[in-house]
Design a protein around this motif. Structure first.
Motif, mmCIF file in Angstrom:
data_model
loop_
_atom_site.group_PDB
_atom_site.id
_atom_site.type_symbol
_atom_site.label_atom_id
_atom_site.label_comp_id
_atom_site.label_asym_id
_atom_site.label_seq_id
_atom_site.Cartn_x
_atom_site.Cartn_y
_atom_site.Cartn_z
ATOM 1 N N GLY A 40 19.629 41.866 55.937
ATOM 2 C CA GLY A 40 18.569 41.299 55.112
ATOM 3 C C GLY A 40 18.941 39.970 54.498
ATOM 4 N N GLU A 41 20.047 39.386 54.934
ATOM 5 C CA GLU A 41 20.555 38.098 54.436
ATOM 6 C C GLU A 41 20.220 37.020 55.453
ATOM 7 O OE1 GLU A 41 21.692 35.245 52.726
ATOM 8 O OE2 GLU A 41 22.868 36.755 51.644
ATOM 9 N N ALA A 42 19.397 36.043 55.046
ATOM 10 C CA ALA A 42 18.949 35.010 55.993
ATOM 11 C C ALA A 42 20.073 34.069 56.408
ATOM 12 C CB ALA A 42 17.802 34.211 55.378
ATOM 13 N N ASP A 43 21.082 33.947 55.578
ATOM 14 C CA ASP A 43 22.167 32.996 55.841
ATOM 15 C C ASP A 43 23.470 33.746 56.094
ATOM 16 O OD1 ASP A 43 23.504 30.576 56.069
ATOM 17 O OD2 ASP A 43 23.930 30.461 53.919
ATOM 18 N N PHE A 44 23.436 34.732 56.968
ATOM 19 C CA PHE A 44 24.617 35.539 57.252
ATOM 20 C C PHE A 44 25.648 34.688 57.992
ATOM 21 C CE2 PHE A 44 26.965 39.235 58.913
ATOM 22 C CZ PHE A 44 26.946 40.054 57.795
ATOM 23 N N PRO A 45 26.923 34.768 57.616
ATOM 24 C CA PRO A 45 27.943 33.915 58.234
ATOM 25 C C PRO A 45 27.980 34.034 59.760
ATOM 26 C CG PRO A 45 28.824 34.942 56.269
ATOM 27 C CD PRO A 45 27.475 35.562 56.512
ATOM 28 N N PRO A 46 27.825 32.926 60.493
ATOM 29 C CA PRO A 46 27.787 32.959 61.963
ATOM 30 C C PRO A 46 29.032 33.570 62.588
ATOM 31 C CG PRO A 46 27.060 30.814 61.134
ATOM 32 C CD PRO A 46 27.601 31.565 59.955
ATOM 33 N N ALA A 47 30.195 33.351 61.969
ATOM 34 C CA ALA A 47 31.433 33.896 62.542
ATOM 35 C C ALA A 47 31.380 35.418 62.617
ATOM 36 C CB ALA A 47 32.635 33.446 61.714
ATOM 37 N N ILE A 48 30.770 36.051 61.636
ATOM 38 C CA ILE A 48 30.688 37.516 61.627
ATOM 39 C C ILE A 48 29.650 37.994 62.631
ATOM 40 C CG2 ILE A 48 30.396 39.562 60.185
ATOM 41 C CD1 ILE A 48 32.845 37.727 59.580
ATOM 42 N N LEU A 49 28.565 37.240 62.792
ATOM 43 C CA LEU A 49 27.595 37.589 63.829
ATOM 44 C C LEU A 49 28.252 37.571 65.208
ATOM 45 C CD1 LEU A 49 24.438 35.629 62.593
ATOM 46 C CD2 LEU A 49 24.827 38.106 62.496
ATOM 47 N N SER A 50 29.128 36.596 65.434
ATOM 48 C CA SER A 50 29.853 36.520 66.708
ATOM 49 C C SER A 50 30.780 37.713 66.881
ATOM 50 C CB SER A 50 30.655 35.217 66.791
ATOM 51 O OG SER A 50 29.803 34.096 66.781
ATOM 52 N N GLU A 51 31.466 38.084 65.811
ATOM 53 C CA GLU A 51 32.357 39.238 65.883
ATOM 54 C C GLU A 51 31.578 40.516 66.177
ATOM 55 O OE1 GLU A 51 34.755 39.524 62.393
ATOM 56 O OE2 GLU A 51 35.577 37.489 62.583
ATOM 57 N N LEU A 52 30.405 40.650 65.556
ATOM 58 C CA LEU A 52 29.580 41.834 65.799
ATOM 59 C C LEU A 52 29.132 41.894 67.256
ATOM 60 C CD1 LEU A 52 27.380 41.823 62.551
ATOM 61 C CD2 LEU A 52 29.219 43.415 63.114
ATOM 62 N N LYS A 53 28.741 40.750 67.799
ATOM 63 C CA LYS A 53 28.317 40.708 69.194
ATOM 64 C C LYS A 53 29.437 41.140 70.127
ATOM 65 C CE LYS A 53 26.206 37.601 72.608
ATOM 66 N NZ LYS A 53 25.696 36.214 72.862
ATOM 67 N N GLN A 54 30.659 40.666 69.841
ATOM 68 C CA GLN A 54 31.808 41.038 70.664
ATOM 69 C C GLN A 54 32.088 42.536 70.586
ATOM 70 O OE1 GLN A 54 35.029 38.546 69.366
ATOM 71 N NE2 GLN A 54 34.039 36.644 70.031
ATOM 72 N N ALA A 55 31.730 43.134 69.445
ATOM 73 C CA ALA A 55 31.947 44.574 69.270
ATOM 74 C C ALA A 55 30.783 45.406 69.807
ATOM 75 C CB ALA A 55 32.158 44.879 67.781
ATOM 76 N N GLY A 56 29.809 44.742 70.417
ATOM 77 C CA GLY A 56 28.679 45.465 70.981
ATOM 78 C C GLY A 56 27.621 45.837 69.967
ATOM 79 N N ILE A 57 27.596 45.110 68.836
ATOM 80 C CA ILE A 57 26.618 45.384 67.779
ATOM 81 C C ILE A 57 25.612 44.239 67.742
ATOM 82 C CG2 ILE A 57 26.297 45.703 65.294
ATOM 83 C CD1 ILE A 57 29.206 46.764 65.231
ATOM 84 N N ALA A 58 24.332 44.571 67.846
ATOM 85 C CA ALA A 58 23.270 43.557 67.844
ATOM 86 C C ALA A 58 22.341 43.817 66.669
ATOM 87 C CB ALA A 58 22.498 43.599 69.153
ATOM 88 N N PRO A 59 22.680 43.298 65.490
ATOM 89 C CA PRO A 59 21.864 43.576 64.311
ATOM 90 C C PRO A 59 20.502 42.897 64.358
ATOM 91 C CG PRO A 59 23.548 41.967 63.790
ATOM 92 C CD PRO A 59 23.828 42.431 65.183
ATOM 93 N N LEU A 60 19.528 43.532 63.738
ATOM 94 C CA LEU A 60 18.228 42.920 63.502
ATOM 95 C C LEU A 60 18.326 42.119 62.214
ATOM 96 C CD1 LEU A 60 15.987 46.024 64.295
ATOM 97 C CD2 LEU A 60 16.505 44.109 65.804
#
Length: 426
Positions: A202-222
């Motif tokens: 629910g955070e519009a400005d979520f840190p991009p580095a963590i989004l990348s880490e989540l993607k690598q872990a197979g997590i695709a948040p909405l």
């Protein structure tokens, strides 16, 4: 653990048990899941068929939990809720179908945890978390809604894998435990996400580095702004929700923060429990949370909020500008010294006219003098007064606001400890 410590009896009462919990572990906070997982296994903690929603975030957790609870209950579902901290009474921490439990029920839960833990030392929060799980297992629930206490990855509630994990916001707070910047803090909070489960941000400005880490872990948040969104009506009298599955228009404005309502609706869309639009509308209208944007009309009017960091204070200031721009604002504030006092006061400076600075008590408390020294340079010395207690500051502010010829607002914020000392309407 103190080897000489003896657990209270069942007849000793809740206060005796809470004192025991406080003395049981050598540290007030010790993050990690090993201890709680060990005892949870002995206690046979299992949500069964119930869905688990875990809510983390710097701010907005409590209101998101409340939205989820009220909407689901209006949809006919049986809910269990665990939150922390409490404002006044420990019983506030657990709700079953919207109702707090009796003190003796908490005592029974503590006894069950005590029997199961053996020689494993638990912190106050770990012990209480397991007790909450035990209480929820005693009821036939459809959904467990759990609020993270601190961080996420190593927080006690994360010993259960959530069907839906939510991170509401990321701000600078608890840096000694979570790290010095938003990226570090976001990493800890995103630790509640699982690769095979639903993740919502629910955070519009979520840190991009963590989004990348989540993607690598197979997590695709909405994420808000991309996968779901919301918009106030032009007259600000209602709002619209735009989601993957639904577009809901002319929704009622809630009594607690609006952004978290959109996040909650997104979570409910993803949960495999159908919820009608009527239940959503009714739940939004009914949602109330003690100490969070709590408006108490009277002479004078009072607004109470537990904002205690710059992120929350900025949101609170925006709320005041939108709803009370014509008011003279008398601020009653007490804070803890390990918070960003200067940043919090700066965020409030544009909306506050008169400052009533209060001492808090306890080892972590900041004094009114410490608050005064952290005031922005724009605040005149004559606009700030210091008091030895929140009660004295509140009484003085209410008296001054009542005498004011303008329409005035008394604002109380800065800490859960501050808000807990103000009479709160039910």
């Amino acid at each position: 653990m103190n080897a000489q410590l003896t657990p209270p009896s069942a007849a000793a009462g809740l206060d005796a048990w809470l004192s025991y919990l406080e003395a049981l572990h050598p540290k007030e906070i010790e993050l990690g899941l090993e201890r709680i997982k060990t005892v949870a296994q002995r206690l046979a903690v299992d949500p069964g068929a119930a869905k688990v929603i875990t809510v983390a975030g710097t701010n907005g957790k409590g209101s998101t939990v409340r939205y989820l609870e009220t909407v689901l209950r209006n949809g006919g579902y049986q809910t269990g809720v665990y939150i922390s901290p409490h404002l006044v009474n420990y019983e506030e921490r657990v709700r079953i179908n919207g109702l707090e439990l009796e003190a003796q029920q908490h005592v029974n839960a503590f006894q069950a945890v005590e029997r199961a833990r053996g020689d494993t030392s638990l912190t106050y929060f770990e012990f209480g978390t397991l007790a909450a799980f035990w209480l929820m297992m005693q009821a036939p629930l459809d959904v467990w809604i759990l609020e993270v206490g601190l961080g996420g990855r190593l927080d006690a509630v994360n010993c259960l894998a959530a069907d839906v994990g939510i991170v509401t916001s990321v701000g600078i707070d608890h840096v000694d435990f979570l790290g010095p910047d938003r990226t570090s803090i976001a990493r800890e909070k995103a630790g509640i996400f699982r690769a095979d489960k639903i993740a919502i941000i629910g955070e519009a400005d979520f840190p991009p580095a963590i989004l990348s880490e989540l993607k690598q872990a197979g997590i695709a948040p909405l994420s808000v702004g991309e996968d779901f969104n919301y918009r106030l009506a032009l007259d600000a009298g209602s709002w619209d929700y735009f989601g993957h599955r639904n577009v809901l228009r002319d929704l009622p404005l809630p009594h607690v923060p609006l952004p978290n309502a959109a996040t909650a609706i997104c979570a409910l869309e993803q949960l495999e429990l159908p919820v009608s639009e009527q239940a959503i509308r009714q739940g939004l209208a009914q949602a109330r949370e003690k100490g969070r944007l709590q408006f108490q009309p009277g002479k004078p009017d009072v607004l109470i909020d537990v904002a205690h960091n710059p992120h929350a204070a900025t949101f609170l200031a925006t709320h005041i500008k939108q709803r009370f721009s014509d008011r003279r604002v008398y601020l009653v504030i007490g804070m803890l010294k390990d918070k960003d006092i200067q940043g919090t006061l700066a965020a409030l400076a544009d909306v506050v006219d008169d400052w009533y600075l209060a001492d808090l008590s306890g080892a972590r408390a900041a004094s009114a003098q410490q608050l005064a020294s952290a005031l922005p340079a724009s605040v005149k010395e004559t606009d700030a007064q210091q008091f030895s207690s929140v009660k004295a500051a509140y009484q003085a502010a209410c008296s001054a606001a009542s005498d004011d010829q303008q329409q005035a607002l008394v604002l109380v914020c800065g800490s859960f400890y501050t808000v807990s000392q103000i009479p709160l309407a039910e």
